[in-house]
Each structure stands twice: as structure tokens, then as C-alpha cells.
Write an enzyme that holds these catalytic residues in place. Structure first.
Site, short mmCIF file in Angstrom:
data_model
loop_
_atom_site.label_atom_id
_atom_site.label_comp_id
_atom_site.label_asym_id
_atom_site.label_seq_id
_atom_site.Cartn_x
_atom_site.Cartn_y
_atom_site.Cartn_z
N ASP A 85 83.10 -29.92 66.77
CA ASP A 85 82.52 -28.41 66.57
C ASP A 85 83.17 -27.72 67.90
OD1 ASP A 85 80.32 -26.25 67.12
OD2 ASP A 85 79.81 -26.98 65.40
N ILE A 86 83.50 -26.69 67.77
CA ILE A 86 83.97 -25.51 68.84
C ILE A 86 83.05 -25.17 70.01
CG2 ILE A 86 86.01 -24.89 67.52
CD1 ILE A 86 84.52 -22.10 67.39
N ASN A 137 72.38 -27.12 57.39
CA ASN A 137 71.72 -25.81 57.33
C ASN A 137 71.84 -25.35 55.67
OD1 ASN A 137 70.66 -25.92 59.71
ND2 ASN A 137 72.70 -25.11 60.42
N GLU A 158 75.24 -20.52 58.30
CA GLU A 158 76.17 -19.48 58.78
C GLU A 158 77.60 -19.44 58.03
OE1 GLU A 158 76.49 -19.42 63.02
OE2 GLU A 158 74.28 -18.84 63.23
N VAL A 159 78.03 -20.62 57.73
CA VAL A 159 79.31 -20.68 57.10
C VAL A 159 79.09 -21.01 55.65
CG1 VAL A 159 81.77 -22.02 56.88
CG2 VAL A 159 80.55 -21.19 59.18
N HIS A 205 78.59 -28.33 54.81
CA HIS A 205 78.86 -28.86 56.10
C HIS A 205 77.80 -29.64 56.59
CE1 HIS A 205 77.70 -24.96 57.50
NE2 HIS A 205 77.77 -25.48 58.68
N HIS A 236 76.45 -31.37 60.29
CA HIS A 236 76.44 -31.57 61.66
C HIS A 236 76.21 -33.10 62.06
CE1 HIS A 236 76.70 -27.01 62.77
NE2 HIS A 236 76.06 -26.91 61.50
#
Length: 125
Positions: free
Chosen positions: A39-40, A97, A105-106, A110, A112
Site C-alpha cells: 500500500d502506498i 471494505n 474507495e477504489v 481488494h 488489505h
């Protein structure tokens, strides 16, 4: 801004662009079904995102439309990354999420993967 998981898949989302190689990512794992990368903006010493290579908005979309082989491959990839990152014995957290209330948000499914320290309670009481 959180997204509506019932929307059609947006092929211009950041994860789709990473999968196409248009945006660089610090990859930790890749196979036919999944891509994993750091993750960035990490929220733990280890914070890796694992995404399926298919165009799925959410868990609901993925579970309803992905073939069994793709579902199994993605789940195996998540486990592989946890083992490869050395997180199994001390423990780790998976977070996905979904939708606006879930804080997604995306608009690409995905997971995490957090670890590397005690993570405390999942949701404050």
C-alpha cells in the site's frame, strides 16, 4: 470518497491501471489470479493489498460472477502472501471494505493485509 458497489466496473480505476502496467506498484506476489503489492500509505508495518486480476467491484460481485477456479486462486493468493510476509504465526488482519457504508474507495475488489505489530481491536466499542 466511498463508492457504490452496485455500479458497473470502472476500467479506469487505479487498480485496473496497475494491472495493465500503467501505474507502477511495489509488487510482492503475482500469479494468474491475483496481484499483491505494498500500500502506498501503509497503516501497519506490513500493509499489502491483494487484488484479483478480474474486473470485480466488490465481494458480492466476485462471489456472484467469478468462476470457482478464480475464487479459489484469489483466496489461495491471499494466504500465500500472508505466509510469504511472515505473518501467520504472530497473526494478521484481513480487511475488505465494501460499498459506501464500508468505506470502499477504489471500485475494484481488494483485500488489505495488515501485520507486523499487535493491531488491537478491530472496531472501537
Amino acid at each position: 470518497m466511498p463508492i457504490d458497489p452496485t455500479l458497473a466496473y470502472d476500467h479506469s480505476n487505479i487498480f485496473a491501471r496497475i494491472l495493465r502496467g500503467e501505474i507502477p506498484a511495489k509488487k510482492v506476489y503475482e500469479d494468474d489470479f491475483a496481484l499483491a503489492f505494498h500500500d502506498i500509505a501503509p497503516q501497519a508495518p506490513v500493509h499489502v493489498l491483494v487484488i484479483p486480476k478480474g474486473a470485480y467491484v466488490s465481494w458480492d460481485d466476485f462471489s456472484a460472477h467469478a468462476p470457482a477456479e478464480e475464487i479459489a486462486g484469489f483466496i489461495r493468493a491471499v494466504g500465500h502472501v500472508a505466509r510469504e510476509q511472515g505473518l501467520v504465526a504472530p497473526g494478521y488482519r484481513l480487511l475488505a471494505n465494501v460499498g459506501m457504508d464500508g468505506g470502499q474507495e477504489v471500485p475494484h475488489l481488494h483485500v488489505h493485509l495488515f501485520g507486523g505489530k499487535p493491531l488491537g481491536r478491530m472496531i472501537a466499542a
